[in-house]
Design an enzyme around this catalytic site. Structure first.
Site, short mmCIF file in Angstrom:
data_model
loop_
_atom_site.label_atom_id
_atom_site.label_comp_id
_atom_site.label_asym_id
_atom_site.label_seq_id
_atom_site.Cartn_x
_atom_site.Cartn_y
_atom_site.Cartn_z
N GLY A 192 -23.49 -19.10 8.23
CA GLY A 192 -22.90 -19.65 7.01
C GLY A 192 -22.16 -18.56 6.27
O GLY A 192 -22.37 -17.36 6.53
N CYS B 137 -28.94 -12.32 5.27
CA CYS B 137 -27.67 -12.55 4.57
C CYS B 137 -26.68 -11.48 5.01
O CYS B 137 -27.02 -10.30 5.07
CB CYS B 137 -27.89 -12.48 3.06
SG CYS B 137 -26.38 -12.78 2.11
N LEU B 138 -25.46 -11.90 5.30
CA LEU B 138 -24.43 -10.94 5.70
C LEU B 138 -24.11 -9.96 4.58
O LEU B 138 -23.60 -8.88 4.84
CB LEU B 138 -23.16 -11.69 6.13
CG LEU B 138 -23.32 -12.58 7.38
CD1 LEU B 138 -22.09 -13.43 7.59
CD2 LEU B 138 -23.62 -11.72 8.60
N GLN C 291 -18.74 -14.36 -1.08
CA GLN C 291 -19.00 -13.17 -0.27
C GLN C 291 -17.73 -12.44 0.15
O GLN C 291 -17.79 -11.28 0.54
CB GLN C 291 -19.82 -13.55 0.98
CG GLN C 291 -21.25 -13.98 0.64
CD GLN C 291 -21.97 -14.48 1.87
OE1 GLN C 291 -21.81 -15.63 2.26
NE2 GLN C 291 -22.76 -13.62 2.48
#
Ligand code: GNR
Ligand code: NI
Length: 170
Positions: free
Chosen positions: A46, A91-92, A51
């Site tokens: 996702g 989470c990236l 981001q």
């Protein structure tokens, strides 16, 4: 298509509350394409516009593992949720850390699709978790906010140290 740079915790821009997309036009469809390219390249399941430093209410997700179930949600609103599930989330924007987070197990989400039509979708399992994680990003919230302050502080310190060392060799 373009791969975009992903902001990393504790970058203050990740705390921005995104504003609604006013019109689903060519600019938004290009942004959706770029979000998918960036997410698949990472790789991730996702990605929220927040981001990549775009503060509009837009997210993409694909939990299939083989790029066959892309979802793009514009101005998403959860209209129903039930059940509870705990998942080890990553989470990236918080690379290298995975911690358990509690979320609703089943959700119904109203949103605009890439044609600008208002639609609803149901999600459960990992897709439901992922959409809730992405919607948090649109409100400036990260999964580390659900952890203890001590744990979040340790993660922040280690990531800041890594970033300093990367700057030295770059
Ligand atoms: O790639 C991702 N994996 C993931 C795993 C468990 C729960 C949520 C996620 S989302 C994450 C990509 C990301 O950071 N999206 O914002
Ligand atoms: Ni994330």
């Amino acid at each position: 298509m373009a791969k975009l740079k992903i902001l990393e915790f504790p970058d203050p821009r990740l705390r921005t509350r995104a504003t609604p997309v006013a019109e689903v036009d060519a600019r938004i469809r290009t942004l959706i394409d770029d979000l998918f390219e960036t997410m698949y390249a990472a790789p991730g399941i996702g990605l929220a516009a927040t981001q990549v430093d775009v503060h509009e209410r837009l997210l993409v997700a694909d939990v299939s593992g083989d790029q066959t179930e892309p979802h793009a949600l514009i101005n998403p609103v959860i209209v129903e949720k039930d059940g509870v599930t705990v998942t080890d989330e990553g989470c990236l924007s918080v690379p290298g850390y995975f911690e358990p987070v509690e979320r609703a197990g089943h959700i119904r989400v109203r949103h605009l699709n890439r044609d600008g039509e208002e639609v609803e979708m149901e999600a459960e399992g990992l897709l439901a978790v992922c959409i809730q994680h992405e919607m948090d990003h649109l409100d400036g919230k990260l999964f580390v906010d659900y952890l203890s302050e001590a744990k979040r502080g340790r993660i922040r310190k280690r990531l800041e140290k890594e970033r300093r060392q990367q700057a030295q060799v770059a």
